[in-house]
Design an enzyme around this catalytic site. Sequence first.
Site, PDB file in Angstrom:
ATOM      1  N   GLU A   1      32.773  44.452  34.162  1.00 30.53           N
ATOM      2  CA  GLU A   1      33.838  45.144  33.437  1.00 30.53           C
ATOM      3  C   GLU A   1      33.494  45.258  31.950  1.00 30.53           C
ATOM      4  OE1 GLU A   1      37.629  43.425  34.402  1.00 30.53           O
ATOM      5  OE2 GLU A   1      37.479  43.987  36.510  1.00 30.53           O
TER       6      GLU A   1
ATOM      7  N   GLU B   1      34.891  42.821  43.223  1.00 33.98           N
ATOM      8  CA  GLU B   1      36.158  42.076  43.172  1.00 33.98           C
ATOM      9  C   GLU B   1      37.161  42.777  44.072  1.00 33.98           C
ATOM     10  OE1 GLU B   1      37.709  41.181  39.262  1.00 33.98           O
ATOM     11  OE2 GLU B   1      35.698  40.790  38.455  1.00 33.98           O
TER      12      GLU B   1
END
Length: 494
Positions: free
Chosen positions: A216, A299
């Site tokens: 991220e 994720e």
Amino acid sequence: ARTSVVNATGSEKPVTVVSTVKDPEGKTVAHARSTLTVAADTTRDATQDITVDTPRLWSLDTPRLYTLETELRVGDETTDRYRTPFGIRHVTIDPDHGLTVNGEYTKLQGVNLHHDLGGLGAAFNRDAFVRQLTIMKSMGVNALRTSHNPPAPEVVEVCERLGIVMMVEAFDCWRTGKTAHDYGRFFDEYCEADTAEMVGAARNSPAVIMWSIGNEITDSTSTPGLAMAQRIIDAIKRTDDTRPIVIGSNKYRGGPPAPGSAADLMLAKVDGLGLNYNIASSVDALHARYPHLFLFESETSSATSSRGAYQEPERLNTAENQTPGKREASAYDNNIVNWAASGEYELKKERDRPFLTGQFLWSGIDYIGEPTPYKVFPVKASFFGAVDTAGFPKDAYYLFKSQWTSEPMVHLVPMNWTDHRPGETVEVWAYANVDTVELFLNGHSLGVRRFDTKKTTDGRTYLETTEATGDDKTVTTGPYPGSYTSPNNSAGKL
């Protein structure tokens, strides 16, 4: 075998490098010998070709390890010895056909784990980590993502001995940090050196199957970020050019980016894209747009729950479904943060797409920090885990176990009946990997429920109920609002 030989004697020396390969039982199965001259205060590499006949392969079920024993001799004197454990295995990851280990199709049944050890804190303890991974393996876990930092060497060692493959990850930020004291302060000066150290420490392990350049990353969809990524990629390839390079990202949740944008150009640099919390339709769109990339879910879920707490099972996917008056989250797989979906949805989405390499659940175990969904004192931990910080399984553990293991099992939700009064209606779920379940109360049968046997589009068999389960909060229309529909189901495709 490439051995770096350092001469710190102050004078030129001829050195003999003797390499011996020993099998898992310690029997010598191959060896090599070479001599080179090393100038004073310099380093030279000795490269040797060694053949192991009929190797015994390292796999998820049989994590067999060989040892390379390296001996340096100057004249008749042995000046150094070093032992390097390694495994012999063949891994492929194909954009259309997913992952194979030694030729066998395999799904990543993975978890994200932070580096803390619950009440023991952040300092590494090997026995505590072995306990954590043993619990994860009993859930069916075969993969670990080191989120989001290079692992301790012992983490790699434990994974390779338990038969758990690894996605080893470098950074949670590049130049632009996420907190005031983040790694961004050091990125420009140290990113190559830190990356090389991470790869050099783990490259001999059969458990490691991919390197991640970050998670991220704020910079990853900016033009300056393209050069930052290239620095990390080059550092990896200088140290190991045998494994794919990936990035874990939440930047592609809306599907493919604009052609020619920095987000688009970033995906030309990597071999695989890890998706954080993408719905099924965006996964399919990305697969169609980037056929050169293998996709996996770095994720998934982020459903929060408390062990033994239950509330309103009829309220499906209604964001954070918190128990009134308590700091507990419902364990009916319906306490979902606003960026994610239920564990059940994520399992189905990944199951029905053979090209998806697999998933890493967020998270395997509750961890210290990021207190969610409660950000008030004295709460100090997340509630994301399938297992709590003490190592006790929650109901989510059994949901994933029912899909990730084959030994017959049944688990009832709720697992705690002490909060219910006589005569009260209780909604009971059964997580199971068998086709028929019968429920008994005080010795009396309350009925039998059966799963249907179905097949994925590529012919893999699975068990599933026919009724809508409300496992996708992103769908509000169709014959079953809130329900996931498998691609091979006549009702349509999500």
